[in-house]
Design an enzyme around this catalytic site. Structure first.
Site, mmCIF file in Angstrom:
data_model
loop_
_atom_site.group_PDB
_atom_site.id
_atom_site.type_symbol
_atom_site.label_atom_id
_atom_site.label_comp_id
_atom_site.label_asym_id
_atom_site.label_seq_id
_atom_site.Cartn_x
_atom_site.Cartn_y
_atom_site.Cartn_z
ATOM 1 N N ARG A 196 48.944 53.651 29.153
ATOM 2 C CA ARG A 196 49.449 54.708 28.282
ATOM 3 C C ARG A 196 50.287 54.119 27.146
ATOM 4 O O ARG A 196 50.341 54.670 26.050
ATOM 5 C CB ARG A 196 50.272 55.693 29.106
ATOM 6 C CG ARG A 196 49.446 56.465 30.127
ATOM 7 C CD ARG A 196 50.322 57.428 30.920
ATOM 8 N NE ARG A 196 49.538 58.183 31.887
ATOM 9 C CZ ARG A 196 49.392 57.832 33.161
ATOM 10 N NH1 ARG A 196 49.965 56.733 33.594
ATOM 11 N NH2 ARG A 196 48.681 58.572 33.988
ATOM 12 N N ASP A 227 52.078 63.936 38.106
ATOM 13 C CA ASP A 227 52.238 62.868 39.093
ATOM 14 C C ASP A 227 52.875 63.419 40.380
ATOM 15 O O ASP A 227 52.480 63.047 41.489
ATOM 16 C CB ASP A 227 53.114 61.749 38.533
ATOM 17 C CG ASP A 227 52.661 61.300 37.164
ATOM 18 O OD1 ASP A 227 52.010 60.258 37.064
ATOM 19 O OD2 ASP A 227 52.960 62.013 36.186
ATOM 20 N N ARG A 238 50.298 65.283 42.265
ATOM 21 C CA ARG A 238 49.404 64.345 42.956
ATOM 22 C C ARG A 238 50.049 63.811 44.233
ATOM 23 O O ARG A 238 49.388 63.664 45.266
ATOM 24 C CB ARG A 238 49.052 63.184 42.020
ATOM 25 C CG ARG A 238 48.091 63.560 40.896
ATOM 26 C CD ARG A 238 48.012 62.471 39.831
ATOM 27 N NE ARG A 238 46.924 62.719 38.882
ATOM 28 C CZ ARG A 238 46.876 62.233 37.650
ATOM 29 N NH1 ARG A 238 47.872 61.457 37.209
ATOM 30 N NH2 ARG A 238 45.859 62.499 36.859
ATOM 31 N N HIS A 273 55.834 58.461 32.837
ATOM 32 C CA HIS A 273 54.500 58.931 33.227
ATOM 33 C C HIS A 273 53.552 57.762 32.978
ATOM 34 O O HIS A 273 52.906 57.672 31.952
ATOM 35 C CB HIS A 273 54.098 60.149 32.394
ATOM 36 C CG HIS A 273 52.681 60.607 32.640
ATOM 37 N ND1 HIS A 273 52.207 60.919 33.888
ATOM 38 C CD2 HIS A 273 51.649 60.785 31.785
ATOM 39 C CE1 HIS A 273 50.946 61.296 33.791
ATOM 40 N NE2 HIS A 273 50.579 61.208 32.522
#
Length: 314
Positions: free
Chosen positions: A88, A148, A151, A175
């Protein structure tokens, strides 16, 4: 501001799926889609709009930045996609340039909205959007580690064979690669993880918590490797954040917002448990962390701060 009006900047996979998910939610009665390719925005608006008779009445259309003038919430998803093999943070410089064009255009027509940043790297770009907009810190938030955290709860629910809603655990920090699971604050049915395991004849080691953490951390890479991009769960996370804002829920979600001394971290937007209400990010909750987790969180913040300072003037 019209609290039932939302603007979405960027009509790629994440933006279009977010628009669809928000229309299905019934949270907004007006939604404007903006994209550098206006025909793409028009096509998405038509496609989603044709399904509105099956849900709550609303109006969705393609527009320009001037159409944002009374929108309560503006969701920014525009930018370069994360490609296979990229982190990212690799795409920071590319998307910083995009934000230098987008954010001033939003502010030009609407300086009272709440900005919700979804484009990756979301923490770095939330910090940049805060600077470019000049908004109060509470009105610029990123999607952070909300997905997240979902998850993590999903995987723990499978491990324990329990409803994930009875599991409270947080992914915090960036993140991305330096995020961490706050295991010391995790509970199952109100019990610390170790105590729940003891009562059920299990050991902490049998849970393979580090493997669960790694699966959460690497989820996006796995999905991108298989199908090229992620967008369904991201859109659902955006809907959850929008719901907390519009309904003034005072829900606690791990959005990315400006840390101001929390855990000794300053001047960087990072994912932490945050109270969300109609005015945006209202408070950051400092959940208990052990010494190792505190150190990892500071390392995550330092990594984000380094990248932000590298791209803030690009």
């Amino acid at each position: 501001m019209n609290i039932q009006k939302c603007g979405i900047i960027g009509c790629g996979g994440v933006g279009a799926t977010t628009a669809y998910t928000l229309v299905e939610s019934g949270l907004f009665n007006e939604m404007v889609l903006i994209d550098i390719d206006k025909r793409k925005a028009e096509g998405e608006a038509l496609d989603i709009g044709h399904g509105i008779p099956f849900t709550v009445p609303s109006d969705i259309y393609a527009g320009d930045y001037s159409d944002l003038k009374d929108a309560y919430l503006v969701v920014v998803t525009a930018g370069a996609n994360q490609m296979p093999g990229e982190t990212r943070l690799d795409i920071s410089a590319k998307n910083a340039k995009v934000f230098r064009q987008i954010i001033p255009e939003i502010v030009k027509y609407n300086s009272e909205c709440i900005l919700l940043i979804v484009t990756n790297p979301v923490d770095v770009l939330t910090s940049l959007a805060l600077k470019l907009s000049g908004f109060p810190a509470g009105r610029v938030i990123g999607s952070g580690t909300v997905l997240d955290t979902a998850r993590l709860k999903y995987l723990l629910g499978k491990k324990f064979n329990l409803d994930y809603r009875n599991i409270h655990a947080w992914m915090i920090g960036e993140h991305g690669d330096s995020e961490l699971a706050a295991w010391s604050s995790a509970t199952v049915a109100g019990l610390p993880v170790d105590e729940y395991c003891r009562q059920h004849g299990r050991t902490r080691d049998s849970l393979q918590l580090n493997e669960i953490y790694e699966e959460v951390r690497d989820s996006a890479y796995e999905i991108i490797d298989r199908k090229g991009s992620t967008f369904y769960a991201v859109a659902m996370a955006v809907k959850r954040i929008a719901q907390a804002l519009v309904r003034d829920e005072h829900s606690i979600l791990t959005v990315s917002s400006l840390a101001q001394g929390h855990y000794g971290i300053n001047h960087v937007c990072i994912g932490l448990p945050t109270v969300l209400g109609v005015n945006g990010a209202e408070d950051i909750i400092e959940i208990p962390l052990n010494a190792q987790e505190r150190e990892k969180l500071k390392e995550s913040a330092a990594a984000l701060s380094k990248i932000y300072h590298e791209v803030q003037d690009i």
